[in-house]
Design an enzyme around this catalytic site. Structure first.
Site, PDB file in Angstrom:
ATOM      1  N   HIS A  90       0.850  -1.195   0.000  1.00 10.78           N
ATOM      2  CA  HIS A  90       0.000   0.000   0.000  1.00 10.78           C
ATOM      3  C   HIS A  90       0.883   1.241   0.000  1.00 10.78           C
ATOM      4  CE1 HIS A  90       0.511   1.031   4.323  1.00 10.78           C
ATOM      5  NE2 HIS A  90       0.482  -0.264   4.545  1.00 10.78           N
ATOM      6  N   ASP A  92      -0.496   4.438   0.793  1.00  8.64           N
ATOM      7  CA  ASP A  92      -0.938   5.437   1.773  1.00  8.64           C
ATOM      8  C   ASP A  92      -0.163   5.244   3.066  1.00  8.64           C
ATOM      9  OD1 ASP A  92      -2.526   3.000   2.346  1.00  8.64           O
ATOM     10  OD2 ASP A  92      -3.477   4.249   3.872  1.00  8.64           O
ATOM     11  N   ASP A 123       6.533   1.170   5.965  1.00  4.40           N
ATOM     12  CA  ASP A 123       5.096   0.850   5.971  1.00  4.40           C
ATOM     13  C   ASP A 123       4.330   1.829   5.086  1.00  4.40           C
ATOM     14  OD1 ASP A 123       2.624  -0.222   6.714  1.00  4.40           O
ATOM     15  OD2 ASP A 123       2.505   0.983   8.533  1.00  4.40           O
ATOM     16  N   GLU A 156      -5.119   1.676   3.076  1.00  5.26           N
ATOM     17  CA  GLU A 156      -5.016   0.617   4.084  1.00  5.26           C
ATOM     18  C   GLU A 156      -4.948   1.182   5.497  1.00  5.26           C
ATOM     19  OE1 GLU A 156      -3.279  -2.239   6.831  1.00  5.26           O
ATOM     20  OE2 GLU A 156      -2.371  -0.361   6.190  1.00  5.26           O
ATOM     21  N   HIS A 423       4.280   3.836  12.190  1.00 11.51           N
ATOM     22  CA  HIS A 423       3.199   4.603  12.822  1.00 11.51           C
ATOM     23  C   HIS A 423       3.700   5.598  13.858  1.00 11.51           C
ATOM     24  CE1 HIS A 423      -0.368   1.698  11.746  1.00 11.51           C
ATOM     25  NE2 HIS A 423       0.570   1.690  10.809  1.00 11.51           N
TER      26      HIS A 423
END
Length: 451
Positions: A90, A92, A123, A156, A423
């Site tokens: 992904h 995003d 990520d 996602e 994150h």
């Protein structure tokens, strides 16, 4: 890494990989268009589409998914009669949170202490580059021996389900013999790992109201029901004294019988402050991979700076609940909502709204594809044996694909090892991991084609 033509090719491509990841990270592709312009996500999607076309992919398309975002699709034909492998990533990313807390700008890829820092580097924009590296290495060493489909999702991180719903409406699009999800990570850098389970998740927005409007805390405080205090009390009911998640009716006693996560290693990976206890009971692996976990993601209330002496009339929170395999996410949502309603104090009015959901996933690690991956990783990581672990995060598309294609094997690999700090601020990717996993994927495709 042992001498191998594929490995040598990947090594030679690493400078190009860094340059491309720099370009891709520069797009502020957060799929929350209230925070970041849609054009940033569209730019990333077009970059990936152009990259696929340059590698000879056919039928390259930007798929408009029902949640208002775009996923990128392409098909690379292989030899006649070959198997078909779907590669997923992904583009995003999570918002960068506090940009001032980053050592370098979050959307600039910066090399520091042997790692590449930037939002999405691990990520999962690094996963896009991993797929490209693997395919380029194969093309330089006899060709790609399978048909390859690539799907790169655009939302996602938001959990809004656009690609899941698109796949359900177009089930023929993503059919494959095996699917490689490039959005997981090694248990530890240098230890080759496939992810055997993913927790499911649900997101619930909670609104508590008690008054028609805010009141002066000196004149009315002490008798007037405070909505913020009511919200805090009901949120507190979601955890036991030791921090274990306690949602009425939801089993929280399952155990993990595979690879274990030592307490001290977890403390170091999570950067827990000295003297602060870990929460919950059982082993760390139990807590991360086998049991539900609730997290309060945000609370709407007055900030400390500028706060007035007022009793709050309303307050709002966003609550995440992760659930392990074997627990239906829809049923867990109902239990969470019922718990919130039952534990709201003082007769306060409470409403709940589910805004995202994904089912848990469990892979069949005894399948032929896993044997092919184990052999590939043994070459890419000399002296190491492939391990299987759980992952506390969620990839909602996995269960959708498993439901649509029950005979298809699904493997999860990726760049999100603990040091990557996905994150969080200062997310990074290890170029060594990117190189070794690209080799692993390329050799896997060779092994799988011959199996």
């Amino acid at each position: 890494m042992s001498s191998n033509p594929v490995a040598e090719t990947v090594a030679s491509l690493m400078p190009r990989a860094k340059a491309e990841l720099t370009e891709l990270v520069a797009f502020k592709s957060v799929a929350d268009f209230d925070q970041y312009p849609r054009s940033e996500s569209e730019g990333a999607a077009n970059w990936i589409a152009d990259a696929l076309r340059s590698e000879g992919f056919e039928d390259v398309a930007l798929l408009d998914t029902p949640d208002g975002t775009q996923s990128v699709y392409g098909f690379l034909p292989g030899p006649e009669g070959a198997k078909t492998v779907l590669l997923y990533a992904h583009y995003d990313v999570q918002p960068p949170l506090d940009e001032a807390a980053w050592a370098t700008p979050p959307f600039d890829l910066v090399e520091r202490d042997g790692r590449w820092y930037g939002r999405g580097s691990a990520d999962c924009k690094g996963g896009v580059i991993m797929h490209l590296l693997a395919l380029r290495a194969l093309k330089a060493n006899g060709g790609v021996p399978v048909h390859v489909k690539v799907i790169v999702e655009g939302s996602e991180e938001q959990g809004t389900g656009g690609l899941e719903r698109y796949a359900e409406e177009h089930p023929e699009l993503l059919t494959a013999d095996t699917i490689v999800i490039g959005d997981a990570g090694n248990f530890r850098a240098g230890l080759p790992t496939v992810t055997a389970t993913l927790r499911g998740m649900t997101l619930v927005r909670v609104q508590v109201d008690t008054l028609e409007g805010n009141l002066h805390s000196g004149q009315f405080g002490g008798a007037a029901p405070d909505a913020l205090a009511a919200l805090i009390r009901l949120l507190d009911s979601l955890r036991d004294r030791d921090g274990s998640t306690t949602v009425d009716g939801l089993d929280a006693a399952s155990v993990w019988d595979g690879l274990q996560y030592e307490d001290q290693a977890f403390r170091e990976d999570a950067k827990v402050l000295d003297g602060v206890e870990l929460i919950g009971s059982g082993t760390v692996a139990d807590r991360l991979w086998a049991r539900p976990s609730v997290t309060v993601l945000g609370i709407d209330c007055p900030p400390v700076v500028g706060a007035t002496p007022s009793v709050q009339a309303g307050a709002r929170a966003l609550v995440s609940l992760r659930v392990p395999p074997g627990v239906d996410a829809g049923e867990a949502t109902k239990l969470l909502q019922a718990h919130i309603e039952a534990h709201t104090p003082w007769g306060a009015r409470v409403t709940t709204e589910q805004i995202g959901q994904g089912q848990a996933f469990r892979a069949d690690t005894s399948s032929p594809a896993y044997a092919s991956m184990a052999a590939a990783m043994a070459v890419a990581y000399p002296g190491q044996k492939m391990q299987s672990s759980g992952m506390g995060g969620s990839i909602p598309l996995c269960n959708t694909l498993a439901s649509l294609y029950p005979e298809t094997e699904i493997l999860l690999i990726g760049l999100s090892e603990p040091e990557a700090q996905i994150h969080a601020v200062n997310e990074s990717v290890s170029p060594d991991e990117l190189e070794r996993l690209s080799v692993s994927e390329a050799l896997f495709l060779q092994n799988y084609a011959a199996s």
